[in-house]
Design a protein around this motif. Structure first.
Motif, mmCIF file in Angstrom:
data_model
loop_
_atom_site.group_PDB
_atom_site.id
_atom_site.type_symbol
_atom_site.label_atom_id
_atom_site.label_comp_id
_atom_site.label_asym_id
_atom_site.label_seq_id
_atom_site.Cartn_x
_atom_site.Cartn_y
_atom_site.Cartn_z
ATOM 1 N N LYS A 74 0.843 -1.192 0.000
ATOM 2 C CA LYS A 74 0.000 0.000 0.000
ATOM 3 C C LYS A 74 0.884 1.250 0.000
ATOM 4 O O LYS A 74 0.640 2.211 -0.720
ATOM 5 N N ALA A 75 1.934 1.216 0.819
ATOM 6 C CA ALA A 75 2.847 2.371 0.880
ATOM 7 C C ALA A 75 3.458 2.632 -0.496
ATOM 8 O O ALA A 75 3.509 3.776 -0.955
ATOM 9 N N LEU A 76 3.900 1.578 -1.172
ATOM 10 C CA LEU A 76 4.498 1.762 -2.499
ATOM 11 C C LEU A 76 3.461 2.278 -3.498
ATOM 12 O O LEU A 76 3.743 3.177 -4.282
ATOM 13 N N HIS A 77 2.256 1.698 -3.446
ATOM 14 C CA HIS A 77 1.168 2.167 -4.310
ATOM 15 C C HIS A 77 0.931 3.657 -4.123
ATOM 16 O O HIS A 77 0.858 4.419 -5.080
ATOM 17 N N ASP A 78 0.797 4.055 -2.837
ATOM 18 C CA ASP A 78 0.511 5.464 -2.522
ATOM 19 C C ASP A 78 1.599 6.377 -3.049
ATOM 20 O O ASP A 78 1.329 7.436 -3.620
ATOM 21 N N VAL A 79 2.844 5.957 -2.850
ATOM 22 C CA VAL A 79 3.974 6.784 -3.273
ATOM 23 C C VAL A 79 3.956 6.955 -4.795
ATOM 24 O O VAL A 79 4.116 8.060 -5.316
ATOM 25 N N VAL A 80 3.741 5.856 -5.515
ATOM 26 C CA VAL A 80 3.739 5.926 -6.978
ATOM 27 C C VAL A 80 2.561 6.775 -7.460
ATOM 28 O O VAL A 80 2.702 7.637 -8.327
ATOM 29 N N ASP A 81 1.371 6.568 -6.853
ATOM 30 C CA ASP A 81 0.175 7.335 -7.255
ATOM 31 C C ASP A 81 0.320 8.825 -6.985
ATOM 32 O O ASP A 81 -0.036 9.661 -7.788
ATOM 33 N N GLN A 82 0.838 9.133 -5.783
ATOM 34 C CA GLN A 82 0.891 10.544 -5.389
ATOM 35 C C GLN A 82 2.019 11.308 -6.063
ATOM 36 O O GLN A 82 1.857 12.440 -6.462
ATOM 37 N N TYR A 83 3.186 10.698 -6.137
ATOM 38 C CA TYR A 83 4.368 11.471 -6.552
ATOM 39 C C TYR A 83 4.880 11.117 -7.943
ATOM 40 O O TYR A 83 5.671 11.858 -8.508
ATOM 41 N N HIS A 84 4.497 9.971 -8.493
ATOM 42 C CA HIS A 84 5.037 9.499 -9.776
ATOM 43 C C HIS A 84 6.561 9.723 -9.827
ATOM 44 O O HIS A 84 7.065 10.398 -10.726
ATOM 45 N N PRO A 85 7.287 9.179 -8.844
ATOM 46 C CA PRO A 85 8.731 9.470 -8.796
ATOM 47 C C PRO A 85 9.507 8.708 -9.867
ATOM 48 O O PRO A 85 9.024 7.713 -10.410
ATOM 49 N N ASP A 86 10.711 9.210 -10.167
ATOM 50 C CA ASP A 86 11.606 8.490 -11.075
ATOM 51 C C ASP A 86 12.221 7.297 -10.347
ATOM 52 O O ASP A 86 12.580 6.294 -10.947
ATOM 53 N N ARG A 87 12.367 7.486 -9.026
ATOM 54 C CA ARG A 87 13.061 6.448 -8.263
ATOM 55 C C ARG A 87 12.532 6.416 -6.830
ATOM 56 O O ARG A 87 12.242 7.451 -6.249
ATOM 57 N N GLU A 106 9.000 -7.339 -5.250
ATOM 58 C CA GLU A 106 8.580 -8.107 -6.428
ATOM 59 C C GLU A 106 7.077 -8.394 -6.381
ATOM 60 O O GLU A 106 6.397 -8.375 -7.397
ATOM 61 N N GLY A 107 6.559 -8.631 -5.164
ATOM 62 C CA GLY A 107 5.128 -8.872 -5.002
ATOM 63 C C GLY A 107 4.314 -7.658 -5.417
ATOM 64 O O GLY A 107 3.255 -7.763 -6.037
ATOM 65 N N VAL A 108 4.840 -6.480 -5.104
ATOM 66 C CA VAL A 108 4.130 -5.232 -5.405
ATOM 67 C C VAL A 108 4.254 -4.895 -6.889
ATOM 68 O O VAL A 108 3.346 -4.361 -7.509
ATOM 69 N N GLU A 109 5.409 -5.230 -7.444
ATOM 70 C CA GLU A 109 5.706 -4.912 -8.844
ATOM 71 C C GLU A 109 4.608 -5.425 -9.781
ATOM 72 O O GLU A 109 4.252 -4.781 -10.752
ATOM 73 N N LYS A 110 4.088 -6.617 -9.465
ATOM 74 C CA LYS A 110 3.048 -7.214 -10.319
ATOM 75 C C LYS A 110 1.806 -6.321 -10.377
ATOM 76 O O LYS A 110 1.111 -6.269 -11.367
ATOM 77 N N ASP A 111 1.532 -5.619 -9.250
ATOM 78 C CA ASP A 111 0.319 -4.784 -9.186
ATOM 79 C C ASP A 111 0.555 -3.352 -9.650
ATOM 80 O O ASP A 111 -0.378 -2.591 -9.833
ATOM 81 N N ILE A 112 1.810 -2.939 -9.709
ATOM 82 C CA ILE A 112 2.096 -1.545 -10.119
ATOM 83 C C ILE A 112 2.940 -1.610 -11.385
ATOM 84 O O ILE A 112 4.165 -1.708 -11.325
ATOM 85 N N PRO A 113 2.295 -1.587 -12.543
ATOM 86 C CA PRO A 113 3.051 -1.771 -13.788
ATOM 87 C C PRO A 113 4.144 -0.732 -13.997
ATOM 88 O O PRO A 113 5.148 -0.989 -14.647
ATOM 89 N N GLU A 114 3.953 0.474 -13.394
ATOM 90 C CA GLU A 114 4.969 1.512 -13.653
ATOM 91 C C GLU A 114 6.187 1.411 -12.733
ATOM 92 O O GLU A 114 7.103 2.214 -12.818
ATOM 93 N N ALA A 115 6.198 0.413 -11.825
ATOM 94 C CA ALA A 115 7.360 0.254 -10.937
ATOM 95 C C ALA A 115 8.219 -0.911 -11.422
ATOM 96 O O ALA A 115 7.706 -1.932 -11.849
ATOM 97 N N CYS A 116 9.531 -0.734 -11.376
ATOM 98 C CA CYS A 116 10.407 -1.856 -11.743
ATOM 99 C C CYS A 116 11.569 -1.932 -10.767
ATOM 100 O O CYS A 116 11.989 -0.930 -10.200
ATOM 101 N N MET A 117 12.074 -3.133 -10.585
ATOM 102 C CA MET A 117 13.188 -3.343 -9.666
ATOM 103 C C MET A 117 14.433 -2.653 -10.195
ATOM 104 O O MET A 117 14.780 -2.796 -11.368
#
Length: 201
Positions: A74-87, A106-117
């Motif tokens: 959820k924290a990662l989702h929120d961060v990506v949604d709110q800030y759309h960071p580069d990193r 890796e578990g979160v990556e499947k749900d957030i297509p815009e995040a990559c390891m």
């Protein structure tokens, strides 16, 4: 695309120093979010980070390396949604198993297509590696085994012989990682970053 980098290491190994160096010398112009886990850790100076344009999402309530993968997601989702960071930089607690943090991301990556390891980095105090293997066994070795890049801190003033012995010890547990032994003040943050980014290609 948001890259997720994990910087692990025991308390006092130099993670904060490394993150400050990367912010100053390697990440300029990037929109960056630091997620630090304050599970018994000393907090990075929030003022310093805000000046660098870094948003801190503190997860004091739970250890990201434990079983709280749901909260972490959820924290990662929120961060990506709110800030759309580069990193996103994740600094797990010193006792966290790096493999658990990687699995959580890796578990979160499947749900957030815009995040990559991105990179898995372990900071290790060169003078204490042997003691850590002896005293902390699997917790320390897990951070070594799963690292793509191992950055040795406090190598200045160490004899070549001692340094080689430390590298040999780490190689027993990770044959592939890049191991950086150069004192940090002698290399740029950009050089460290390029080693980190090559670690999983």
């Amino acid at each position: 695309m948001t890259k997720v980098d994990i910087i692990s290491g025991f308390l006092g190994a130099g993670k904060t120093t490394l993150i400050k160096k990367l912010l100053k010398e390697a990440y300029q112009g990037e929109k960056l979010v630091l997620i630090e886990n304050e599970f018994g850790e000393i907090s990075i100076d929030g003022g310093f980070l805000k000046e660098s344009g870094v948003q801190i999402s503190e997860m004091s309530s739970g250890c990201i390396c434990c079983s709280l993968v749901g909260d972490f997601g959820k924290a990662l989702h929120d961060v990506v949604d709110q800030y759309h960071p580069d990193r996103i930089l994740i600094e797990p607690s010193g006792v966290g198993k790096l493999s658990d943090v990687i699995r959580a991301v890796e578990g979160v990556e499947k749900d957030i297509p815009e995040a990559c390891m991105g990179s898995f980095v372990t900071v290790a105090d060169a003078g204490k590696c042997r003691m850590y293997v002896k005293n902390f066994g699997e917790f320390f070795l897990n951070q070594i085994e799963y690292a793509g890049t191992i950055l040795l801190s406090r190598t200045q003033g160490m004899s070549q012989e001692k340094l080689e012995a430390v590298v040999a010890l780490l190689r027993e547990h990770n044959a592939k990682a890049r191991i950086i032994t150069t004192p940090w003040e002698e290399i740029s943050g950009a050089t460290i970053l390029s080693a980190m980014q090559d670690d999983h290609n």
